[in-house]
Scaffold this motif. Sequence first.
Motif, PDB file in Angstrom:
ATOM      1  N   ASP B  14       0.781  -1.241   0.000  1.00  0.00           N
ATOM      2  CA  ASP B  14       0.000   0.000   0.000  1.00  0.00           C
ATOM      3  C   ASP B  14       0.814   1.294   0.000  1.00  0.00           C
ATOM      4  O   ASP B  14       0.261   2.356  -0.225  1.00  0.00           O
ATOM      5  CB  ASP B  14      -1.033  -0.002   1.141  1.00  0.00           C
ATOM      6  CG  ASP B  14      -0.367  -0.106   2.486  1.00  0.00           C
ATOM      7  OD1 ASP B  14       0.850  -0.379   2.513  1.00  0.00           O
ATOM      8  OD2 ASP B  14      -1.037   0.090   3.513  1.00  0.00           O
ATOM      9  N   ILE B  15       2.109   1.218   0.242  1.00  0.00           N
ATOM     10  CA  ILE B  15       2.897   2.459   0.206  1.00  0.00           C
ATOM     11  C   ILE B  15       3.490   2.615  -1.194  1.00  0.00           C
ATOM     12  O   ILE B  15       4.351   1.843  -1.602  1.00  0.00           O
ATOM     13  CB  ILE B  15       4.029   2.426   1.236  1.00  0.00           C
ATOM     14  CG1 ILE B  15       3.441   2.183   2.618  1.00  0.00           C
ATOM     15  CG2 ILE B  15       4.828   3.719   1.201  1.00  0.00           C
ATOM     16  CD1 ILE B  15       4.479   1.875   3.673  1.00  0.00           C
ATOM     17  N   ILE B  16       2.977   3.602  -1.920  1.00  0.00           N
ATOM     18  CA  ILE B  16       3.492   3.798  -3.283  1.00  0.00           C
ATOM     19  C   ILE B  16       4.744   4.665  -3.196  1.00  0.00           C
ATOM     20  O   ILE B  16       4.664   5.864  -2.941  1.00  0.00           O
ATOM     21  CB  ILE B  16       2.435   4.472  -4.173  1.00  0.00           C
ATOM     22  CG1 ILE B  16       1.187   3.597  -4.199  1.00  0.00           C
ATOM     23  CG2 ILE B  16       2.976   4.697  -5.584  1.00  0.00           C
ATOM     24  CD1 ILE B  16       0.049   4.175  -4.978  1.00  0.00           C
ATOM     25  N   ALA B  17       5.899   4.071  -3.400  1.00  0.00           N
ATOM     26  CA  ALA B  17       7.153   4.812  -3.250  1.00  0.00           C
ATOM     27  C   ALA B  17       7.586   5.431  -4.575  1.00  0.00           C
ATOM     28  O   ALA B  17       8.154   6.516  -4.589  1.00  0.00           O
ATOM     29  CB  ALA B  17       8.241   3.894  -2.707  1.00  0.00           C
ATOM     30  N   LEU B  18       7.333   4.748  -5.672  1.00  0.00           N
ATOM     31  CA  LEU B  18       7.605   5.325  -6.987  1.00  0.00           C
ATOM     32  C   LEU B  18       6.361   5.134  -7.853  1.00  0.00           C
ATOM     33  O   LEU B  18       5.789   4.056  -7.902  1.00  0.00           O
ATOM     34  CB  LEU B  18       8.804   4.653  -7.657  1.00  0.00           C
ATOM     35  CG  LEU B  18      10.189   4.904  -7.056  1.00  0.00           C
ATOM     36  CD1 LEU B  18      11.246   4.223  -7.904  1.00  0.00           C
ATOM     37  CD2 LEU B  18      10.481   6.392  -6.940  1.00  0.00           C
ATOM     38  N   ASN B  19       5.976   6.220  -8.528  1.00  0.00           N
ATOM     39  CA  ASN B  19       4.714   6.214  -9.234  1.00  0.00           C
ATOM     40  C   ASN B  19       4.945   6.564 -10.710  1.00  0.00           C
ATOM     41  O   ASN B  19       5.221   7.700 -11.041  1.00  0.00           O
ATOM     42  CB  ASN B  19       3.801   7.246  -8.552  1.00  0.00           C
ATOM     43  CG  ASN B  19       2.358   7.062  -8.935  1.00  0.00           C
ATOM     44  OD1 ASN B  19       2.038   6.170  -9.725  1.00  0.00           O
ATOM     45  ND2 ASN B  19       1.505   7.895  -8.384  1.00  0.00           N
ATOM     46  N   HIS B  20       4.865   5.572 -11.572  1.00  0.00           N
ATOM     47  CA  HIS B  20       5.017   5.799 -13.024  1.00  0.00           C
ATOM     48  C   HIS B  20       6.218   6.671 -13.372  1.00  0.00           C
ATOM     49  O   HIS B  20       6.067   7.755 -13.922  1.00  0.00           O
ATOM     50  CB  HIS B  20       3.750   6.431 -13.608  1.00  0.00           C
ATOM     51  CG  HIS B  20       2.547   5.570 -13.405  1.00  0.00           C
ATOM     52  ND1 HIS B  20       2.376   4.382 -14.044  1.00  0.00           N
ATOM     53  CD2 HIS B  20       1.468   5.711 -12.599  1.00  0.00           C
ATOM     54  CE1 HIS B  20       1.237   3.827 -13.669  1.00  0.00           C
ATOM     55  NE2 HIS B  20       0.670   4.612 -12.781  1.00  0.00           N
ATOM     56  N   ILE B  21       7.400   6.208 -13.030  1.00  0.00           N
ATOM     57  CA  ILE B  21       8.607   6.990 -13.306  1.00  0.00           C
ATOM     58  C   ILE B  21       9.095   6.732 -14.734  1.00  0.00           C
ATOM     59  O   ILE B  21       9.265   5.583 -15.142  1.00  0.00           O
ATOM     60  CB  ILE B  21       9.735   6.593 -12.327  1.00  0.00           C
ATOM     61  CG1 ILE B  21       9.340   6.917 -10.893  1.00  0.00           C
ATOM     62  CG2 ILE B  21      11.045   7.286 -12.710  1.00  0.00           C
ATOM     63  CD1 ILE B  21       9.396   8.358 -10.537  1.00  0.00           C
ATOM     64  N   ASN B  22       9.291   7.808 -15.466  1.00  0.00           N
ATOM     65  CA  ASN B  22       9.930   7.711 -16.781  1.00  0.00           C
ATOM     66  C   ASN B  22      11.150   8.612 -16.791  1.00  0.00           C
ATOM     67  O   ASN B  22      11.040   9.797 -16.488  1.00  0.00           O
ATOM     68  CB  ASN B  22       8.964   8.163 -17.884  1.00  0.00           C
ATOM     69  CG  ASN B  22       7.877   7.135 -18.100  1.00  0.00           C
ATOM     70  OD1 ASN B  22       8.136   6.028 -18.555  1.00  0.00           O
ATOM     71  ND2 ASN B  22       6.645   7.486 -17.737  1.00  0.00           N
ATOM     72  N   LEU B  23      12.282   8.054 -17.101  1.00  0.00           N
ATOM     73  CA  LEU B  23      13.523   8.830 -17.024  1.00  0.00           C
ATOM     74  C   LEU B  23      14.442   8.419 -18.148  1.00  0.00           C
ATOM     75  O   LEU B  23      14.471   7.247 -18.539  1.00  0.00           O
ATOM     76  CB  LEU B  23      14.243   8.491 -15.721  1.00  0.00           C
ATOM     77  CG  LEU B  23      14.275   9.482 -14.557  1.00  0.00           C
ATOM     78  CD1 LEU B  23      15.212   8.953 -13.496  1.00  0.00           C
ATOM     79  CD2 LEU B  23      14.694  10.864 -15.002  1.00  0.00           C
ATOM     80  N   GLN B  24      15.195   9.366 -18.646  1.00  0.00           N
ATOM     81  CA  GLN B  24      16.249   9.000 -19.584  1.00  0.00           C
ATOM     82  C   GLN B  24      17.469   9.834 -19.262  1.00  0.00           C
ATOM     83  O   GLN B  24      17.449  11.052 -19.351  1.00  0.00           O
ATOM     84  CB  GLN B  24      15.784   9.259 -21.019  1.00  0.00           C
ATOM     85  CG  GLN B  24      16.861   8.924 -22.014  1.00  0.00           C
ATOM     86  CD  GLN B  24      16.273   8.312 -23.281  1.00  0.00           C
ATOM     87  OE1 GLN B  24      15.059   8.190 -23.428  1.00  0.00           O
ATOM     88  NE2 GLN B  24      17.118   7.928 -24.203  1.00  0.00           N
ATOM     89  N   LEU B  25      18.550   9.192 -18.818  1.00  0.00           N
ATOM     90  CA  LEU B  25      19.738   9.924 -18.396  1.00  0.00           C
ATOM     91  C   LEU B  25      20.921   9.528 -19.266  1.00  0.00           C
ATOM     92  O   LEU B  25      21.235   8.352 -19.390  1.00  0.00           O
ATOM     93  CB  LEU B  25      20.063   9.618 -16.935  1.00  0.00           C
ATOM     94  CG  LEU B  25      18.917   9.799 -15.934  1.00  0.00           C
ATOM     95  CD1 LEU B  25      19.366   9.401 -14.551  1.00  0.00           C
ATOM     96  CD2 LEU B  25      18.423  11.232 -15.944  1.00  0.00           C
TER      97      LEU B  25
END
Lengths: 254, 238
Positions: B14-25
């Motif tokens: 139940d603890i959402i720590a990351l929510n739909h992360i999109n990254l490009q590094l």
Amino acid sequence: MNKLFTSLMNMSQVDEYGHLDTFIHHLHPLVKMMMTTMILVCLISTKSIIELLIYLFLVLFITKCCQIPIKQLLKRGLLGLPLCLCLGLSYLLLNQNKMYFYGFYINEGIILCLLLFLKTFLCLSLAYLLITTTSFDELTCELVFLKVPAIFVLQLVMTYRYIYLLLEEATLMARSYLLRSPNDQAIQMKDMGSFVGHLLVGSMKQSQDIYHCMKCRGFDIEITYQHHQKINSEDVFIMMIGVGILMMIKVVCI
Amino acid sequence: MIEMKDVNVIYDNDIIALNHINLQLDNGCYVIIGQNGSGKSTLLKTLVSIVDFSGEIRIDGVLLDQQHLKQIRQKVGMIFQNPDHQLFMSRIYDDIAFGLINQKKSQKEIELKIDQIVKQLQIKDLLNRSSHQLSGGQKRMAAIASVLVMEPDILLMDEPTSFLDSKGRRRMIEFIQSCQKTMLIVSHDLDMALEVADQIILLDQGEIIMQDETEKILKDKDLLEQHGLELPFCFQRG
Ligand SMILES: Nc1ncnc2c1ncn2[C@@H]1O[C@H](COP(=O)(O)OP(=O)(O)OP(=O)(O)O)[C@@H](O)[C@H]1O
Ligand SMILES: [Mg+2]
């Protein structure tokens, strides 16, 4: 209280004598491991007080050779005292048979109690001696070399680390508890449940984190512990002397 | 190069720590900022697959899954938020050597590399001590050395300047500036971020609020305050 904490912390530092420079420290880990096992088997299988006293003398002699203070050995060896006192007392109370012992008739319970006590002390002392004179990593390397399955070695390695972690965590927690309750001498019974619970969960989480850290740095039992040392002729020679002494003790005492 | 596509991390159902992360590094130094509990450490941990996640992560084009985990962990070095977790051998020397042994380096090479790194970080006097005896900052330095010595291509650092005094912090900043690797740094030290970052990633409640040029984000008082942060010291005065 501070003294207790300090000694608890010190307990977790068995390697303080690990870097001494004696011939026992330089012996091959496998030789030390096998000798310890042999002495353990001999002393566990015996029922003679005299033989145990000889082993006691042997252990003290080895301790002296390793330049480890006898006091340190006693501290560790007597750790098992409370447990074996409970068992020993039950012998004393329940076993009233008389037996002949070098010219005297004494209670069998006393002898059994003494045997138990000596054996516990000797086992713990031997384990302590092995661990202080041989780094745990060296021992692990030899276990891997002996083809002990990785899963067992891993258990051993992590358990070894976990014990120290638990000790450290317990000391830190107890310290901060007592700092916040200056009127108490010890942790109160009513808080004991949550204290122990938190200690176990916390230390388990921490050991999991440590395991992750190890994994991130490429930890793999068979790769990390692959530095098996070669046994040279001196090691074999000393081992033979050791075996000879053990056989002599057995022959004399039978 | 690090790519994250629709990555989610949920703790304990139940603890959402990351929510739909999109990254490009791409190559460069990226600093992640955000208030406590915003998911910064979790984001770093997903990159070495320490926490379970859904979605897709690629590092230098290699998909992060069980099969490629070892390969990726060899490439990626991670400095954890708590240095205590990173030091587990009896001596600091053994701790620093640990990763190199796992890389099957020869004894000679190990000694050489350790010598180099302790000179660079100026921690030669710590080598023979046990981690129990060190101060917070000394532990931090030792933990950093234990990762840097493995020369990873990509460096993840979770609050590298915490515990350090001003001199140690300066050494750290200089190191980061001189380093030509891809770096992803989590930090509450916005002044450091200003000095080292090519780009800033602002995180809040598990979501990426903004990813942009360093000055653009760090000068935006309203944006920072909206997400529980303050302007860096140097902008507060001026
Ligand atoms: N092991 C865990 N189990 C359950 N929840 C967790 C766990 N670790 C972190 N969380 C939760 O996930 C969220 C993100 O945590 P995370 O550690 O990533 O935050 P952070 O941004 O690094 O914070 P800080 O700046 O304080 O280090 C928090 O709400 C935290 O309570
Ligand atoms: Mg964090």
